[in-house]
Design an enzyme around this catalytic site. Structure first.
Site, PDB file in Angstrom:
ATOM      1  N   ASN A  42      65.235   8.330  42.099  1.00 34.61           N
ATOM      2  CA  ASN A  42      64.564   9.824  41.792  1.00 34.61           C
ATOM      3  C   ASN A  42      65.080  10.583  40.584  1.00 34.61           C
ATOM      4  OD1 ASN A  42      66.998   9.973  43.220  1.00 34.61           O
ATOM      5  ND2 ASN A  42      66.628  12.019  44.001  1.00 34.61           N
ATOM      6  N   GLU A  44      65.053  14.176  38.568  1.00 31.29           N
ATOM      7  CA  GLU A  44      64.776  15.521  38.904  1.00 31.29           C
ATOM      8  C   GLU A  44      64.763  16.120  37.672  1.00 31.29           C
ATOM      9  OE1 GLU A  44      67.797  16.716  41.889  1.00 31.29           O
ATOM     10  OE2 GLU A  44      66.700  15.684  43.322  1.00 31.29           O
ATOM     11  N   CYS A  53      59.842  11.143  42.791  1.00 30.66           N
ATOM     12  CA  CYS A  53      60.814  10.388  43.914  1.00 30.66           C
ATOM     13  C   CYS A  53      60.883   8.993  43.365  1.00 30.66           C
ATOM     14  CB  CYS A  53      59.995  10.262  45.185  1.00 30.66           C
ATOM     15  SG  CYS A  53      60.033  11.850  46.074  1.00 30.66           S
ATOM     16  N   GLU A  55      60.349   6.013  44.586  1.00 29.57           N
ATOM     17  CA  GLU A  55      59.359   5.385  45.178  1.00 29.57           C
ATOM     18  C   GLU A  55      58.205   5.261  44.304  1.00 29.57           C
ATOM     19  OE1 GLU A  55      60.765   7.554  47.173  1.00 29.57           O
ATOM     20  OE2 GLU A  55      60.609   7.157  49.194  1.00 29.57           O
TER      21      GLU A  55
HETATM   22  N1  THU Z   1      63.312  11.751  47.181  1.00 33.88           N
HETATM   23  C1  THU Z   1      63.108  10.537  47.071  1.00 33.88           C
HETATM   24  O1  THU Z   1      63.419  10.195  45.761  1.00 33.88           O
HETATM   25  N2  THU Z   1      62.570   9.655  48.025  1.00 33.88           N
HETATM   26  C2  THU Z   1      62.521   9.841  49.203  1.00 33.88           C
HETATM   27  O2  THU Z   1      61.951   9.259  50.068  1.00 33.88           O
HETATM   28  C3  THU Z   1      62.837  11.218  49.553  1.00 33.88           C
HETATM   29  C4  THU Z   1      63.238  12.367  48.754  1.00 33.88           C
HETATM   30  C5  THU Z   1      64.120  12.531  46.478  1.00 33.88           C
HETATM   31  C6  THU Z   1      63.422  13.745  45.940  1.00 33.88           C
HETATM   32  C7  THU Z   1      64.404  14.572  45.338  1.00 33.88           C
HETATM   33  O3  THU Z   1      64.914  14.248  44.214  1.00 33.88           O
HETATM   34  C8  THU Z   1      65.736  14.354  46.264  1.00 33.88           C
HETATM   35  O4  THU Z   1      65.268  13.225  46.959  1.00 33.88           O
HETATM   36  C9  THU Z   1      65.755  15.442  47.522  1.00 33.88           C
HETATM   37  O5  THU Z   1      64.552  15.570  48.232  1.00 33.88           O
END
Ligand code: THU
Length: 133
Positions: A42, A44, A53, A55
């Site tokens: 992820n 941000e 995210c 994925e």
């Molecule tokens: N996040 C992911 O990268 N994948 C997931 O399956 C759940 C959430 C990330 C988004 C954000 O950067 C952090 O986790 C908190 O929500």
């Protein structure tokens, strides 16, 4: 590849996370039919909704390397949480379009235990390209 090896690689991918806001690093590994592994984490942003995210980072990276959906075997997702790390709703929609329906999705918890799911388990009755006709 064995699931335990995929989990190990997904944990390595987790180290690439840029998550100073949530402090919730997530790692993802896409396993390809040719044996390649494509990582995602992820990423941000101070403008929070622009974050992406793990994925989707992995799936978009695979496209940029020239892979198509039929080249994908599995997706493994790890995070440091008690529960299995399930993809968010937005990622489920992207997964349903960019991964083949027979692909496996391994959702892993902080103890390394996992659930093996199908795309249909995650997003039944998905909206798809066919609905645009
Ligand atoms: N996040 C992911 O990268 N994948 C997931 O399956 C759940 C959430 C990330 C988004 C954000 O950067 C952090 O986790 C908190 O929500």
């Amino acid at each position: 590849m064995k699931v335990l090896d995929l989990i190990k690689k997904a944990k390595e991918a987790q180290n690439f996370s840029f998550s100073p806001y949530s402090k919730f690093p997530v790692g993802a590994i896409l396993e390809m039919k040719d044996g390649n592994l494509i990582k995602g984490a992820n990423i941000e942003n101070a403008s929070y909704p622009l974050s992406c995210c793990a994925e989707r980072v992995a799936l978009f990276s695979a496209r940029m390397k020239g892979y198509k959906k039929e080249d994908i075997v599995s997706l493994t997702i790890v995070a440091n949480c008690d529960n299995y790390c399930f993809p968010c709703g937005a990622c489920r929609q992207v997964i349903s379009e960019l991964m083949p329906k027979e692909a496996k999705i391994y959702c892993v918890n902080k103890n390394g235990e996992y659930l093996k799911l199908s795309i249909d388990d995650l997003l039944p009755h998905a909206f798809s390209d066919g609905d645009l006709k």
